[in-house]
Design a protein around this motif. Structure first.
Motif, short mmCIF file in Angstrom:
data_model
loop_
_atom_site.label_atom_id
_atom_site.label_comp_id
_atom_site.label_asym_id
_atom_site.label_seq_id
_atom_site.Cartn_x
_atom_site.Cartn_y
_atom_site.Cartn_z
N UNK A 173 0.83 -1.22 0.00
CA UNK A 173 0.00 0.00 0.00
C UNK A 173 0.86 1.25 0.00
N UNK A 174 1.94 1.23 0.78
CA UNK A 174 2.83 2.38 0.83
C UNK A 174 3.51 2.61 -0.51
N UNK A 175 3.89 1.52 -1.18
CA UNK A 175 4.51 1.63 -2.50
C UNK A 175 3.53 2.23 -3.50
N UNK A 176 2.28 1.77 -3.45
CA UNK A 176 1.25 2.29 -4.34
C UNK A 176 1.06 3.79 -4.12
N UNK A 177 1.02 4.22 -2.86
CA UNK A 177 0.87 5.65 -2.55
C UNK A 177 2.06 6.44 -3.06
N UNK A 178 3.27 5.88 -2.93
CA UNK A 178 4.48 6.55 -3.41
C UNK A 178 4.41 6.76 -4.92
N UNK A 179 3.95 5.72 -5.63
CA UNK A 179 3.83 5.81 -7.10
C UNK A 179 2.80 6.87 -7.49
N UNK A 180 1.64 6.84 -6.81
CA UNK A 180 0.58 7.82 -7.12
C UNK A 180 1.06 9.23 -6.83
N UNK A 181 1.75 9.42 -5.71
CA UNK A 181 2.26 10.75 -5.35
C UNK A 181 3.26 11.26 -6.39
N UNK A 182 4.14 10.35 -6.85
CA UNK A 182 5.09 10.77 -7.88
C UNK A 182 4.36 11.10 -9.18
N UNK A 183 3.38 10.29 -9.52
CA UNK A 183 2.58 10.50 -10.73
C UNK A 183 1.91 11.88 -10.70
N UNK A 184 1.42 12.27 -9.53
CA UNK A 184 0.77 13.58 -9.39
C UNK A 184 1.80 14.70 -9.28
N UNK A 185 2.79 14.52 -8.39
CA UNK A 185 3.77 15.59 -8.14
C UNK A 185 4.64 15.89 -9.34
N UNK A 186 4.85 14.92 -10.21
CA UNK A 186 5.67 15.14 -11.40
C UNK A 186 4.86 15.69 -12.57
N UNK A 187 3.57 15.94 -12.32
CA UNK A 187 2.65 16.55 -13.30
C UNK A 187 2.31 15.65 -14.48
N UNK A 188 2.55 14.35 -14.35
CA UNK A 188 2.16 13.43 -15.42
C UNK A 188 0.64 13.45 -15.59
N UNK A 197 11.50 17.85 -0.25
CA UNK A 197 11.25 16.70 -1.10
C UNK A 197 12.54 16.30 -1.83
N UNK A 198 13.65 16.34 -1.15
CA UNK A 198 14.95 16.25 -1.80
C UNK A 198 15.05 15.13 -2.84
N UNK A 199 14.81 13.87 -2.43
CA UNK A 199 14.97 12.75 -3.36
C UNK A 199 13.94 12.80 -4.49
N UNK A 200 12.69 13.00 -4.13
CA UNK A 200 11.67 13.05 -5.16
C UNK A 200 11.86 14.25 -6.07
N UNK A 201 12.30 15.37 -5.50
CA UNK A 201 12.51 16.57 -6.30
C UNK A 201 13.60 16.37 -7.34
N UNK A 219 12.10 14.30 -10.07
CA UNK A 219 11.19 15.12 -10.86
C UNK A 219 11.96 16.07 -11.77
N UNK A 220 13.09 16.60 -11.26
CA UNK A 220 13.92 17.49 -12.07
C UNK A 220 14.48 16.75 -13.29
N UNK A 221 14.93 15.53 -13.09
CA UNK A 221 15.45 14.72 -14.19
C UNK A 221 14.33 14.39 -15.18
N UNK A 222 13.19 14.01 -14.65
CA UNK A 222 12.04 13.70 -15.50
C UNK A 222 11.60 14.93 -16.29
#
Length: 274
Positions: free
Chosen positions: A1-16, A69-73, A76-79
Motif C-alpha cells: 500500500x505504501x509503495x502504491x501511494x508513493x507511485x501515485x504521489x510521484x505521478x501527481x507531483x511530477x505533473x504526469x 522533497x529532496x529525493x523526489x525533487x 522530478x527534475x530529471x524527469x
C-alpha cells in the motif's frame, strides 16, 4: 500500500496526470474538428504541460532552497529535463504559426511564475488574476494550437469550443480554489475569497449551464457526443457540489484533473461502439 501511494504521489507531483489531462483535451479538440494524424501536437501538449507545471510548482522551492522533497525533487527534475527535450523535439515538428503562438503561451506561463518587474510579484500573486491566466493558457494549448497546426478553417464552432473549454477549466480551478481556501494567501483574492464558497458554486453551476447551451448549438459533434459531454459536465457539477476545505489533495489533484482524461476515453469508446 505504501509503495502504491508513493507511485501515485510521484505521478501527481511530477505533473504526469495534469499532462495527460492536457493531452486528452487536445485529442478531444482534434476529434471535434476531425483532425487526424497529428501526434506531434498532442505530444507537444503532453510534455510541454509537464515541463510548464513542474516549473511553476517547483521554481520558488528551488530558488529558496527549500528541499523538503529532496529525493523526489531530484527525480522530478530529471524527469522534467527529459520532458523538455521531448517537448523541444515536437515543437520543431509543428507548423511555423503554431510555434509562434506557443511562444506566446510560454510567455504567459513565465509571466505567471517569474517577477519580471522590479519590486513586483509574479502574476500568480496578482489579486484575482491567476484563474484567468491559467484558463487562457489551457484554451490556447488545447483549442487554438491544434486548430492552427492543422490549418483548419476557423468557423463559429471554433469560438464556441474555445468558450466551452475556458468554462471547463475555469470551473475546475474553482474546485481547486475551494479546497485550498484555508491555505491560500488572503491577498490572492481567489474567487471563493471574494464571494464565498456558496456563491462560487453558484457561479460554477451558471457557467456549466452556459456550456450546455453552447454544446447543443455546436454542429461539430453528433448527438451521442453531445450527451456524453453533458454527462461529463454533470460530473464536474457534482465535484463542485461536494467540494469543501476538508477534502484531501487527491480530490482535486487526482479526481478533478481526471475529468478530461475520462471525457476523452469515453468519447473514444462511444465512437468505436456506437
Amino acid at each position: 500500500m505504501k509503495i502504491f501511494k508513493t507511485i501515485i504521489d510521484f505521478y501527481i507531483n511530477s505533473s504526469i496526470h495534469v499532462g495527460l489531462s492536457c493531452y486528452a483535451l487536445v485529442r478531444i479538440t482534434q476529434m471535434r474538428f476531425h483532425i487526424s494524424h497529428d501526434e506531434s501536437m498532442a505530444n507537444f501538449a503532453l510534455f510541454g504541460t509537464i515541463v510548464g507545471y513542474n516549473f511553476v510548482k517547483y521554481d520558488a522551492l528551488a530558488r529558496t532552497k527549500k528541499l523538503e522533497m529532496r529525493n523526489q525533487l531530484k527525480t522530478i527534475a530529471l524527469f522534467s529535463f527529459c520532458s523538455l527535450l521531448l517537448a523541444s523535439y515536437y515543437f520543431f515538428c509543428l507548423q511555423k504559426t503554431t510555434r509562434l503562438f506557443s511562444i506566446l503561451v510560454l510567455g504567459l506561463t513565465l509571466l505567471y511564475t517569474l517577477p519580471f518587474f522590479p519590486n513586483k510579484k509574479n502574476a500568480r500573486n496578482w489579486a484575482g488574476v491567476k484563474i484567468y491566466i491559467v484558463a487562457l493558457c489551457w484554451v490556447g494549448v488545447t483549442v487554438i494550437l491544434p486548430v492552427l497546426n492543422a490549418n483548419t478553417t476557423i468557423e463559429t464552432d471554433f469560438f464556441s469550443t474555445a468558450i466551452q473549454r475556458f468554462i471547463v477549466i475555469f470551473v475546475l480551478i474553482l474546485i481547486f480554489e475551494i479546497i485550498d481556501l484555508k491555505q491560500d494567501d488572503p491577498n490572492l483574492q481567489t474567487v471563493p475569497q471574494q464571494i464565498g464558497i456558496q456563491r462560487t458554486k453558484q457561479l460554477g453551476y451558471f457557467l456549466l449551464l452556459i456550456f450546455c447551451g453552447l454544446e447543443f448549438s455546436n454542429n461539430s459533434f453528433n448527438n451521442k457526443n453531445h450527451y456524453l459531454s453533458i454527462a461529463l459536465i454533470s460530473t464536474i457539477g457534482l465535484l463542485l457540489a461536494f467540494a469543501n476545505e476538508k477534502k484531501s489533495k487527491y480530490y482535486t489533484s487526482f479526481w478533478t484533473e481526471s475529468i478530461p482524461i475520462l471525457w476523452w476515453l469515453l468519447l473514444l469508446l462511444f465512437n468505436v461502439l456506437v
